[in-house]
Design an enzyme around this catalytic site. Structure first.
Site, PDB file in Angstrom:
ATOM      1  N   HIS A  76      -4.323  15.910   7.521  1.00  0.00           N
ATOM      2  CA  HIS A  76      -3.003  15.410   7.108  1.00  0.00           C
ATOM      3  C   HIS A  76      -3.149  14.035   6.451  1.00  0.00           C
ATOM      4  O   HIS A  76      -2.610  13.785   5.373  1.00  0.00           O
ATOM      5  CB  HIS A  76      -2.057  15.341   8.305  1.00  0.00           C
ATOM      6  CG  HIS A  76      -0.841  14.477   8.093  1.00  0.00           C
ATOM      7  ND1 HIS A  76       0.179  14.834   7.243  1.00  0.00           N
ATOM      8  CD2 HIS A  76      -0.491  13.260   8.591  1.00  0.00           C
ATOM      9  CE1 HIS A  76       1.099  13.879   7.235  1.00  0.00           C
ATOM     10  NE2 HIS A  76       0.709  12.909   8.046  1.00  0.00           N
ATOM     11  N   ASP A 105      -1.569   5.789 -26.361  1.00  0.00           N
ATOM     12  CA  ASP A 105      -2.110   6.639 -25.287  1.00  0.00           C
ATOM     13  C   ASP A 105      -2.956   5.757 -24.390  1.00  0.00           C
ATOM     14  O   ASP A 105      -3.023   4.541 -24.596  1.00  0.00           O
ATOM     15  CB  ASP A 105      -2.969   7.784 -25.874  1.00  0.00           C
ATOM     16  CG  ASP A 105      -3.030   8.996 -24.944  1.00  0.00           C
ATOM     17  OD1 ASP A 105      -3.275   8.798 -23.742  1.00  0.00           O
ATOM     18  OD2 ASP A 105      -2.819  10.131 -25.417  1.00  0.00           O
ATOM     19  N   TRP A 141      -9.167  10.304   9.972  1.00  0.00           N
ATOM     20  CA  TRP A 141      -9.454  10.055   8.538  1.00  0.00           C
ATOM     21  C   TRP A 141     -10.518   8.995   8.359  1.00  0.00           C
ATOM     22  O   TRP A 141     -11.130   8.887   7.302  1.00  0.00           O
ATOM     23  CB  TRP A 141      -8.168   9.683   7.781  1.00  0.00           C
ATOM     24  CG  TRP A 141      -7.766   8.249   7.849  1.00  0.00           C
ATOM     25  CD1 TRP A 141      -7.276   7.602   8.949  1.00  0.00           C
ATOM     26  CD2 TRP A 141      -7.799   7.274   6.797  1.00  0.00           C
ATOM     27  NE1 TRP A 141      -7.005   6.295   8.630  1.00  0.00           N
ATOM     28  CE2 TRP A 141      -7.317   6.056   7.321  1.00  0.00           C
ATOM     29  CE3 TRP A 141      -8.184   7.303   5.455  1.00  0.00           C
ATOM     30  CZ2 TRP A 141      -7.214   4.892   6.572  1.00  0.00           C
ATOM     31  CZ3 TRP A 141      -8.081   6.139   4.704  1.00  0.00           C
ATOM     32  CH2 TRP A 141      -7.597   4.948   5.252  1.00  0.00           C
ATOM     33  N   SER A 168     -13.081  10.180  -9.345  1.00  0.00           N
ATOM     34  CA  SER A 168     -11.801  10.368 -10.040  1.00  0.00           C
ATOM     35  C   SER A 168     -10.995   9.062 -10.051  1.00  0.00           C
ATOM     36  O   SER A 168     -10.473   8.639 -11.090  1.00  0.00           O
ATOM     37  CB  SER A 168     -11.012  11.486  -9.352  1.00  0.00           C
ATOM     38  OG  SER A 168      -9.675  11.463  -9.741  1.00  0.00           O
ATOM     39  N   SER A 169     -10.914   8.406  -8.877  1.00  0.00           N
ATOM     40  CA  SER A 169     -10.128   7.163  -8.782  1.00  0.00           C
ATOM     41  C   SER A 169     -10.741   6.064  -9.638  1.00  0.00           C
ATOM     42  O   SER A 169     -10.022   5.305 -10.296  1.00  0.00           O
ATOM     43  CB  SER A 169     -10.091   6.651  -7.342  1.00  0.00           C
ATOM     44  OG  SER A 169      -9.460   7.573  -6.536  1.00  0.00           O
ATOM     45  N   HIS A 252      -8.883  -1.270   4.416  1.00  0.00           N
ATOM     46  CA  HIS A 252      -7.733  -2.167   4.357  1.00  0.00           C
ATOM     47  C   HIS A 252      -7.214  -2.376   2.930  1.00  0.00           C
ATOM     48  O   HIS A 252      -6.020  -2.185   2.683  1.00  0.00           O
ATOM     49  CB  HIS A 252      -7.934  -3.481   5.093  1.00  0.00           C
ATOM     50  CG  HIS A 252      -6.606  -4.122   5.301  1.00  0.00           C
ATOM     51  ND1 HIS A 252      -5.709  -3.678   6.251  1.00  0.00           N
ATOM     52  CD2 HIS A 252      -5.948  -5.058   4.591  1.00  0.00           C
ATOM     53  CE1 HIS A 252      -4.581  -4.340   6.130  1.00  0.00           C
ATOM     54  NE2 HIS A 252      -4.695  -5.183   5.134  1.00  0.00           N
ATOM     55  N   GLU A 254      -7.478  -0.316   0.687  1.00  0.00           N
ATOM     56  CA  GLU A 254      -6.948   0.995   0.314  1.00  0.00           C
ATOM     57  C   GLU A 254      -5.439   1.092   0.599  1.00  0.00           C
ATOM     58  O   GLU A 254      -4.693   1.656  -0.185  1.00  0.00           O
ATOM     59  CB  GLU A 254      -7.707   2.105   1.053  1.00  0.00           C
ATOM     60  CG  GLU A 254      -7.128   3.508   0.937  1.00  0.00           C
ATOM     61  CD  GLU A 254      -7.164   4.096  -0.466  1.00  0.00           C
ATOM     62  OE1 GLU A 254      -7.959   3.602  -1.293  1.00  0.00           O
ATOM     63  OE2 GLU A 254      -6.411   5.040  -0.719  1.00  0.00           O
ATOM     64  N   TYR A 256      -3.417  -1.238   0.389  1.00  0.00           N
ATOM     65  CA  TYR A 256      -2.748  -1.983  -0.684  1.00  0.00           C
ATOM     66  C   TYR A 256      -2.809  -1.232  -2.013  1.00  0.00           C
ATOM     67  O   TYR A 256      -1.949  -1.422  -2.874  1.00  0.00           O
ATOM     68  CB  TYR A 256      -3.302  -3.409  -0.784  1.00  0.00           C
ATOM     69  CG  TYR A 256      -2.883  -4.200   0.430  1.00  0.00           C
ATOM     70  CD1 TYR A 256      -1.623  -4.787   0.491  1.00  0.00           C
ATOM     71  CD2 TYR A 256      -3.696  -4.270   1.547  1.00  0.00           C
ATOM     72  CE1 TYR A 256      -1.202  -5.446   1.623  1.00  0.00           C
ATOM     73  CE2 TYR A 256      -3.276  -4.925   2.695  1.00  0.00           C
ATOM     74  CZ  TYR A 256      -2.034  -5.510   2.720  1.00  0.00           C
ATOM     75  OH  TYR A 256      -1.607  -6.141   3.852  1.00  0.00           O
ATOM     76  N   SER A 267      10.122  -3.322  -8.236  1.00  0.00           N
ATOM     77  CA  SER A 267      10.428  -4.460  -9.121  1.00  0.00           C
ATOM     78  C   SER A 267      10.960  -4.008 -10.476  1.00  0.00           C
ATOM     79  O   SER A 267      11.540  -4.807 -11.221  1.00  0.00           O
ATOM     80  CB  SER A 267       9.175  -5.324  -9.339  1.00  0.00           C
ATOM     81  OG  SER A 267       8.679  -5.763  -8.108  1.00  0.00           O
ATOM     82  N   HIS A 301      -9.376  -6.753  11.453  1.00  0.00           N
ATOM     83  CA  HIS A 301      -8.231  -6.670  12.369  1.00  0.00           C
ATOM     84  C   HIS A 301      -8.007  -5.225  12.831  1.00  0.00           C
ATOM     85  O   HIS A 301      -7.223  -4.991  13.729  1.00  0.00           O
ATOM     86  CB  HIS A 301      -6.962  -7.290  11.763  1.00  0.00           C
ATOM     87  CG  HIS A 301      -6.409  -6.579  10.572  1.00  0.00           C
ATOM     88  ND1 HIS A 301      -5.796  -7.226   9.533  1.00  0.00           N
ATOM     89  CD2 HIS A 301      -6.364  -5.275  10.244  1.00  0.00           C
ATOM     90  CE1 HIS A 301      -5.400  -6.361   8.636  1.00  0.00           C
ATOM     91  NE2 HIS A 301      -5.739  -5.167   9.044  1.00  0.00           N
ATOM     92  N   HIS A 302      -8.715  -4.275  12.200  1.00  0.00           N
ATOM     93  CA  HIS A 302      -8.653  -2.884  12.670  1.00  0.00           C
ATOM     94  C   HIS A 302      -9.625  -2.646  13.821  1.00  0.00           C
ATOM     95  O   HIS A 302      -9.678  -1.560  14.366  1.00  0.00           O
ATOM     96  CB  HIS A 302      -8.994  -1.922  11.524  1.00  0.00           C
ATOM     97  CG  HIS A 302      -7.997  -1.957  10.412  1.00  0.00           C
ATOM     98  ND1 HIS A 302      -6.880  -1.147  10.384  1.00  0.00           N
ATOM     99  CD2 HIS A 302      -7.929  -2.713   9.296  1.00  0.00           C
ATOM    100  CE1 HIS A 302      -6.181  -1.406   9.293  1.00  0.00           C
ATOM    101  NE2 HIS A 302      -6.786  -2.346   8.604  1.00  0.00           N
ATOM    102  N   THR A 327       3.976 -11.467   0.716  1.00  0.00           N
ATOM    103  CA  THR A 327       4.859 -10.298   0.881  1.00  0.00           C
ATOM    104  C   THR A 327       6.300 -10.770   1.049  1.00  0.00           C
ATOM    105  O   THR A 327       7.234 -10.187   0.490  1.00  0.00           O
ATOM    106  CB  THR A 327       4.421  -9.444   2.089  1.00  0.00           C
ATOM    107  OG1 THR A 327       3.013  -9.225   1.997  1.00  0.00           O
ATOM    108  CG2 THR A 327       5.136  -8.106   2.120  1.00  0.00           C
ATOM    109  N   LYS A 330       7.890 -11.636  -2.183  1.00  0.00           N
ATOM    110  CA  LYS A 330       8.384 -10.453  -2.901  1.00  0.00           C
ATOM    111  C   LYS A 330       9.737 -10.008  -2.362  1.00  0.00           C
ATOM    112  O   LYS A 330      10.675  -9.750  -3.118  1.00  0.00           O
ATOM    113  CB  LYS A 330       7.378  -9.309  -2.772  1.00  0.00           C
ATOM    114  CG  LYS A 330       6.183  -9.509  -3.659  1.00  0.00           C
ATOM    115  CD  LYS A 330       5.230  -8.353  -3.556  1.00  0.00           C
ATOM    116  CE  LYS A 330       4.256  -8.405  -4.697  1.00  0.00           C
ATOM    117  NZ  LYS A 330       4.873  -8.143  -5.990  1.00  0.00           N
ATOM    118  N   ARG A 449      -2.578   7.946  20.379  1.00  0.00           N
ATOM    119  CA  ARG A 449      -2.476   8.780  19.178  1.00  0.00           C
ATOM    120  C   ARG A 449      -3.588   9.822  19.190  1.00  0.00           C
ATOM    121  O   ARG A 449      -4.529   9.727  19.979  1.00  0.00           O
ATOM    122  CB  ARG A 449      -2.540   7.907  17.926  1.00  0.00           C
ATOM    123  CG  ARG A 449      -3.835   7.153  17.772  1.00  0.00           C
ATOM    124  CD  ARG A 449      -3.785   6.108  16.674  1.00  0.00           C
ATOM    125  NE  ARG A 449      -3.890   6.694  15.349  1.00  0.00           N
ATOM    126  CZ  ARG A 449      -4.401   6.045  14.291  1.00  0.00           C
ATOM    127  NH1 ARG A 449      -4.839   4.791  14.414  1.00  0.00           N
ATOM    128  NH2 ARG A 449      -4.458   6.614  13.112  1.00  0.00           N
TER     129      ARG A 449
END
Lengths: 527, 37
Positions: A76, A105, A141, A168-169, A252, A254, A256, A267, A301-302, A327, A330, A449
């Site tokens: 998932h 293009d 994941w 690809s990315s 991390h 990722e 963002y 925006s 921090h993870h 943040t 914003k 979890r």
């Protein structure tokens, strides 16, 4: 005899039939391919979420065995991150960036075709693990060793799939950077770029820096399992925590990658429906760049519960808290843009406002978790699940939904049914809160979890979550219906401007709806 | 420099940086002796 000039070449329309989609190098076609893939994977990943929620409806094992449950939680996440949200933003970038900067293009159209067509194969490879002996990866994941190395034969397929997704990315990111650097229309200076373009440029740099690190880490997983190395095996001189550092150095930034383009979308939308220019444009640009930079220096921090020196904990706590500053800039800029605006509340604006409120809630719980001693209580509980679903569902997914409602009339030339759009919004917004808000409480009370069974004290919160999840899942059928109706041309014809006063807010609104196959073959004059 | 050339040069340069990061991630651990014996 007439000579064929470069301009003549650009007069032709799309190729006929199925081959159009295989061989296309047109940014709009490739954008559509990305968006359709994302929508399909959104439903696939959503179905997996419903398996998880059905199992958790009441305590005890109901429908699936625990191993399959863990495969669902793993797939998932991977499907939603790499198959739905990232391709959706890549699709939006392909469709919108050339039209917004006045380019004909993307800079490298053939590579653009390749970067899309790698994607479905990578996703099929990942999904195919479900049908293998031992099933799909089930270690989450994050693919942490040693757990992920103890699974069946799915690892090489999952790793190769990650490599393809990374390729690809990276190709998409290269294309975006080169397009924005080299293909802007005359007069489109850096500080005139639409915020969506700015956020994507910064995201593209993030992708270039992180995807190779993740690819390297999973390659080492592969050699540990099949080639006798022990990068992550303490018995052979390696260290499983090393993998966690490498993973989160990718993981991390990722998040963002998923949220910065969302900031860009919001925006674009808020100024249009507030009928005012964006408040604090340059501070928005600097805030985005700051968030991009800070995302690289907060990864551990993870990993507070793994154990680290107190100085390390202090550093990562304070560095993480710093992210709240740009943040906050914003969020206050969006509020100031709305302040005293002549606001209307069409579906894209409703989603944008919901984004500002609900993403901020997800941000605040993130701030709670950044405090290392407090995180020992939250770690690996449903509080974390609630936090990141507020940032990624009411954050990234809501931004994608807002963007689709905002630009769909431009893409198809037809308005969607506003009544059904609003129904979709209210059903989704209410159900998403019914689903994820109770998870804060079950998490704070200690529910772990990635577990298919739980203590009876969590039964009510879980039942509520499951009801919310199913309503949310089925509400998305309205979204799919509205898109199909627009593509079939069922709605009212859209004007060039689509939204009142939109021409003030971007070059794309100066093009017909739908835009011709080739746009800006002559660069616009940007004032 | 022609636009197509400029595009390709920039793309190859960024691609090489990505490749370097990939190789560097694994190489760093190899040199640190983490691959085991």
């Amino acid at each position: 005899m007439t000579a064929t000039t470069h301009d003549d070449h650009h007069d032709h329309g799309p190729a006929k039939g199925f081959m159009r989609w295989i061989t296309t190098t047109n940014h709009k076609d490739i954008g559509t391919l990305y968006m359709v893939t994302a929508l399909i994977m959104f439903f696939v990943g959503g179905a997996m979420a419903l398996v998880i929620r059905a199992e958790l409806f009441e305590p005890g094992i109901q429908y699936v065995d625990p191993l399959f449950f863990n495969q669902m939680t793993t797939l998932h996440a991977l499907v939603m991150v790499f198959g739905a949200v990232m391709p959706a933003f890549a699709g939006l970038a392909n469709w919108m960036i050339p039209m917004m900067i006045g380019a004909p293009d993307m800079a490298l159209p053939r590579m653009n075709n390749w970067s899309f067509w790698v994607l479905p194969f990578a996703l099929c490879l990942l999904s195919s693990t479900l049908f293998m002996e031992g099933g799909a990866p089930s270690a989450g994941w994050t693919l942490y060793p040693p757990l992920v190395l103890q699974g069946g034969n799915n690892l090489p397929f999952a790793v190769f799939s990650v490599h393809l997704l990374g390729i690809s990315s990276i190709m998409a990111a290269i294309n975006i950077i080169v397009t924005v650097f080299n293909m802007r229309a005359p007069g489109m200076t850096w500080m005139k770029l639409p915020l969506f373009v700015w956020t994507w440029v910064i995201t593209a740099f993030l992708l270039i820096a992180i995807m190779p690190v993740f690819a390297g880490a999973v390659t080492m997983l592969l050699t540990d399992k099949f080639f006798g190395t022990s990068f992550f095996n303490a018995a052979g001189g390696g260290d499983p925590v090393l993998y966690q550092h490498l993973f989160w150095f990718f993981g991390h930034p990722e998040v963002y990658v998923l949220i910065l383009p969302s900031f860009g979308v919001i925006s674009q939308i808020i100024p249009t429906f507030a009928r005012k220019p964006l408040f604090g444009y340059s501070s928005m640009v600097y805030a985005t760049a700051s968030i991009g930079f800070l995302s690289f220096i907060v990864w551990a921090h993870h990993q507070y519960t793994v154990g680290m020196p107190i100085q390390g904990e202090l550093y990562f706590t304070y560095a993480t808290m710093l992210i709240a500053v740009p943040t906050g800039v914003k969020v206050f800029n969006w509020l100031a843009t709305m302040w005293q605006g002549a606001m209307t509340f069409e579906t894209p604006m409703l989603y944008a406002i919901a984004f500002v409120v609900l993403f901020t809630m997800g941000g605040f719980t993130g701030l709670m978790m950044s405090i290392s001693p407090a995180d020992l209580q939250y770690h690996d509980t449903y509080f974390i699940v609630a936090h990141f679903h507020y940032t990624l569902v009411t954050g990234a997914v809501f931004a994608i939904l807002a963007a689709v409602y905002y630009w769909l009339p431009k893409w198809t030339g037809h308005m969607y049914d506003e009544r059904l759009g609003k129904l979709h919004f209210w059903l989704t917004t209410i159900s998403v809160n019914v689903c994820f808000f109770p998870q804060h409480f079950s998490g704070l009370a200690g529910m772990p979890r990635r577990i298919p069974d739980y203590a009876v004290q969590f039964a009510e919160f879980n039942a509520m979550s499951t009801v919310g999840a199913f309503v949310m899942g089925f509400a998305q059928l309205i979204f799919a219906y509205l898109i199909i109706q627009c593509i079939r041309g069922a709605g009212e014809k859209a004007t060039e401007e689509v939204w009142e006063g939109a021409k003030e807010h971007g070059l794309e609104w100066h093009l017909p709806s739908p835009p011709p196959y080739h746009t800006w073959t002559t660069a616009p004059d940007v004032k | 420099m022609e636009l197509h050339t400029k595009n390709r040069v920039l793309a190859v340069a960024i691609g090489l940086i990505a490749l370097l990061l990939y190789v560097g991630t694994v190489l760093m651990q190899l040199l640190a002796g983490k691959a085991g014996s």
